[in-house]
Design an enzyme around this catalytic site. Structure first.
Site, mmCIF file in Angstrom:
data_model
loop_
_atom_site.group_PDB
_atom_site.id
_atom_site.type_symbol
_atom_site.label_atom_id
_atom_site.label_comp_id
_atom_site.label_asym_id
_atom_site.label_seq_id
_atom_site.Cartn_x
_atom_site.Cartn_y
_atom_site.Cartn_z
ATOM 1 N N ARG A 175 36.538 31.386 35.665
ATOM 2 C CA ARG A 175 37.216 32.087 34.560
ATOM 3 C C ARG A 175 38.721 32.326 34.790
ATOM 4 O O ARG A 175 39.288 33.293 34.257
ATOM 5 C CB ARG A 175 36.540 33.433 34.234
ATOM 6 C CG ARG A 175 35.091 33.326 33.865
ATOM 7 C CD ARG A 175 34.847 32.589 32.544
ATOM 8 N NE ARG A 175 33.428 32.400 32.373
ATOM 9 C CZ ARG A 175 32.772 31.282 32.757
ATOM 10 N NH1 ARG A 175 33.416 30.238 33.262
ATOM 11 N NH2 ARG A 175 31.479 31.188 32.592
ATOM 12 N N SER A 224 31.135 38.451 27.473
ATOM 13 C CA SER A 224 31.013 39.106 28.783
ATOM 14 C C SER A 224 32.280 39.891 29.091
ATOM 15 O O SER A 224 33.379 39.333 29.081
ATOM 16 C CB SER A 224 30.799 38.064 29.876
ATOM 17 O OG SER A 224 29.579 37.417 29.662
ATOM 18 N N GLU A 300 36.684 40.275 32.663
ATOM 19 C CA GLU A 300 36.828 38.903 32.152
ATOM 20 C C GLU A 300 37.653 38.948 30.859
ATOM 21 O O GLU A 300 38.501 38.094 30.631
ATOM 22 C CB GLU A 300 35.442 38.286 31.882
ATOM 23 C CG GLU A 300 35.533 36.883 31.303
ATOM 24 C CD GLU A 300 34.196 36.156 31.274
ATOM 25 O OE1 GLU A 300 33.367 36.354 32.179
ATOM 26 O OE2 GLU A 300 33.999 35.374 30.324
HETATM 27 C C1 LIG Z 1 29.554 36.170 21.351
HETATM 28 C C2 LIG Z 1 30.445 35.640 22.450
HETATM 29 C C3 LIG Z 1 29.917 34.763 23.390
HETATM 30 C C4 LIG Z 1 30.744 34.261 24.421
HETATM 31 N N1 LIG Z 1 30.198 33.401 25.331
HETATM 32 C C5 LIG Z 1 30.983 32.883 26.306
HETATM 33 C C6 LIG Z 1 30.454 31.964 27.276
HETATM 34 O O1 LIG Z 1 29.296 31.579 27.226
HETATM 35 N N2 LIG Z 1 31.293 31.512 28.237
HETATM 36 C C7 LIG Z 1 32.592 31.893 28.319
HETATM 37 O O2 LIG Z 1 33.299 31.437 29.224
HETATM 38 N N3 LIG Z 1 33.114 32.759 27.416
HETATM 39 C C8 LIG Z 1 32.361 33.258 26.428
HETATM 40 N N4 LIG Z 1 32.896 34.135 25.526
HETATM 41 C C9 LIG Z 1 34.316 34.546 25.646
HETATM 42 C C10 LIG Z 1 35.300 33.672 24.858
HETATM 43 O O3 LIG Z 1 34.678 33.047 23.756
HETATM 44 C C11 LIG Z 1 35.971 32.612 25.747
HETATM 45 O O4 LIG Z 1 36.691 33.198 26.805
HETATM 46 C C12 LIG Z 1 36.918 31.727 24.931
HETATM 47 O O5 LIG Z 1 37.309 30.626 25.714
HETATM 48 C C13 LIG Z 1 38.171 32.480 24.460
HETATM 49 O O6 LIG Z 1 38.856 31.632 23.563
HETATM 50 P P1 LIG Z 1 39.736 32.248 22.365
HETATM 51 O O7 LIG Z 1 40.345 31.115 21.650
HETATM 52 O O8 LIG Z 1 38.928 33.181 21.558
HETATM 53 O O9 LIG Z 1 40.837 33.005 23.210
HETATM 54 P P2 LIG Z 1 41.464 34.433 22.919
HETATM 55 O O10 LIG Z 1 40.407 35.477 23.061
HETATM 56 O O11 LIG Z 1 42.232 34.423 21.663
HETATM 57 O O12 LIG Z 1 42.458 34.527 24.174
HETATM 58 C C14 LIG Z 1 41.954 34.489 25.495
HETATM 59 C C15 LIG Z 1 43.091 34.131 26.450
HETATM 60 O O13 LIG Z 1 43.497 32.776 26.186
HETATM 61 C C16 LIG Z 1 44.898 32.733 25.935
HETATM 62 N N5 LIG Z 1 45.154 31.653 24.965
HETATM 63 C C17 LIG Z 1 44.484 31.405 23.808
HETATM 64 N N6 LIG Z 1 44.987 30.300 23.214
HETATM 65 C C18 LIG Z 1 45.997 29.856 24.005
HETATM 66 C C19 LIG Z 1 46.924 28.772 23.924
HETATM 67 N N7 LIG Z 1 46.898 27.880 22.909
HETATM 68 N N8 LIG Z 1 47.844 28.634 24.910
HETATM 69 C C20 LIG Z 1 47.880 29.513 25.934
HETATM 70 N N9 LIG Z 1 47.037 30.558 26.087
HETATM 71 C C21 LIG Z 1 46.098 30.719 25.121
HETATM 72 C C22 LIG Z 1 45.240 34.109 25.400
HETATM 73 O O14 LIG Z 1 46.623 34.384 25.571
HETATM 74 C C23 LIG Z 1 44.343 34.975 26.261
HETATM 75 O O15 LIG Z 1 44.939 35.173 27.529
HETATM 76 C C24 LIG Z 1 32.107 34.644 24.485
HETATM 77 C C25 LIG Z 1 32.623 35.523 23.510
HETATM 78 C C26 LIG Z 1 31.813 36.006 22.500
HETATM 79 C C27 LIG Z 1 32.411 36.904 21.462
#
Ligand SMILES: Cc1cc2nc3c(=O)[nH]c(=O)nc-3n(C[C@H](O)[C@H](O)[C@H](O)COP(=O)(O)OP(=O)(O)OC[C@H]3O[C@@H](n4cnc5c(N)ncnc54)[C@H](O)[C@@H]3O)c2cc1C
Length: 305
Positions: A175, A224, A300
């Site tokens: 992560r 998480s 996380e």
């Molecule tokens: C119901 C649910 C289930 C989930 N299951 C999992 C799972 O199984 N495994 C897992 O690993 N995670 C899981 N997650 C967490 C989440 O979905 C992941 O961490 C996902 O990769 C976050 O992506 P996001 O686009 O929503 O990022 P955001 O939440 O918008 O941002 C997360 C981070 O990424 C950075 N970021 C986003 N886009 C960019 C970009 N283009 N350039 C630079 N930095 C960027 C942001 O600045 C921030 O630091 C889950 C979340 C939920 C709500």
């Protein structure tokens, strides 16, 4: 912060600049205050023009799908950038390579890979984030992470320089990675192996059923909350929380912030939880797990300040 010059920027691809923009609708928790400056950037050109004018005068935060974020209720005194339509394309480069814009949802990339008979990206169908967020978090599930499929990332630094970073130059960990916080991911190339659509579909369906059985659905959560403390114990974080807290007790509720009974590492905003409610619940869990097990939990989810 001075913003008069920003208000005068002319974008060529319909990018939008808003001031005092509400963030609570832009994240899965539905929590948060406003962004002093909010940019919906529709193209690399518009993004570069903005960064040049902004000229590092304040903080910059890149928002993906908002599925791993807890925003503060106070105004974010800087710019929140969300990538829009020109960052949402996917193409097949050859029989086992895909290039995807960073605002594409992971699920869309998993479906695209399936339609193009490229196997190995099925786990993306279970993560509700975008490609940019997945790279930042090295997101993963069921034994696979972004690092296992990534070939290279194209990124822009805050000075407007475009870089291509091969994945073997990135030190990915569970992560996290050593990718600079000052990079905006633009697109990424992924590799899989040639397969049959039917096989891939079966794998996706099986992963989705496992996910649906173990995690809460249709709730305001960011997934998480804490990382599994792999360097301190073999136990999963949910086991440690279960050992340390009686999740049915009324004192585990902070306003509308509660632990999920289905998966206690998932915190839920029942309705109107504030940032402080969620933060208090997080601190409560951390303290109790430490007292009971001696394990120091690490977040996380990303908390902005
Ligand atoms: C119901 C649910 C289930 C989930 N299951 C999992 C799972 O199984 N495994 C897992 O690993 N995670 C899981 N997650 C967490 C989440 O979905 C992941 O961490 C996902 O990769 C976050 O992506 P996001 O686009 O929503 O990022 P955001 O939440 O918008 O941002 C997360 C981070 O990424 C950075 N970021 C986003 N886009 C960019 C970009 N283009 N350039 C630079 N930095 C960027 C942001 O600045 C921030 O630091 C889950 C979340 C939920 C709500």
């Amino acid at each position: 912060m001075k913003i008069i010059d920003l208000e005068k920027i002319k974008f060529s691809d319909d990018s939008r600049l808003n001031f005092d923009h509400d963030l609570s609708k832009l994240n899965w928790f539905n929590i948060g205050g406003k962004a002093k400056i909010f940019l919906l950037a529709n193209s690399l050109n518009d993004l570069s023009v903005f960064l040049k004018t902004y000229n590092n005068r304040g903080k910059v935060f890149i928002l993906g799908a908002g599925s791993n974020i807890l925003f503060d209720d106070h105004t974010y005194e800087g710019v929140i950038i969300k990538l829009g339509k020109n960052f949402n394309n996917i193409s097949k480069l050859n029989e086992n390579l895909i290039i995807s814009g960073s605002s594409c949802l992971d699920k869309k990339v998993a479906d695209f890979a399936m339609e193009n008979e490229i196997e190995g990206l099925e786990f993306l169908s279970c993560i509700p984030g975008s490609i940019g967020g997945g790279i930042r978090m090295n997101a993963g599930c069921y034994g696979r992470e972004f690092k296992d499929i990534l070939v290279s990332v194209q990124a822009l630094d805050f000075n407007g320089k475009v870089l291509t970073i091969p994945s073997d130059k990135i030190n990915f960990k569970y992560r996290s990675s050593n990718l600079s916080k000052d990079l905006i991911f633009l697109s990424a190339t992924f590799k899989g192996k040639v397969s049959l659509k039917e096989n891939i579909k079966k794998k996706i369906n099986s992963l989705k059923s496992q996910k649906d059985a173990s995690q809460p659905l249709r709730v305001k959560t960011s997934g998480s909350t804490f990382k599994n403390p792999i360097d301190q114990t073999n136990k999963k974080v949910w086991e440690l929380i279960k050992e340390s807290i009686d999740i049915n007790e009324a004192n585990t509720m902070f306003g509308d912030a509660v632990l999920s009974e289905k998966h206690c590492n998932f915190l839920i905003n029942k309705e109107k939880a504030s940032f402080n409610d969620m933060k208090n619940l997080i601190n409560f869990i951390k303290e109790n797990v430490y007292k009971k097990t001696g394990v120091n939990l690490e977040l996380e989810i990303v908390i902005t300040s």
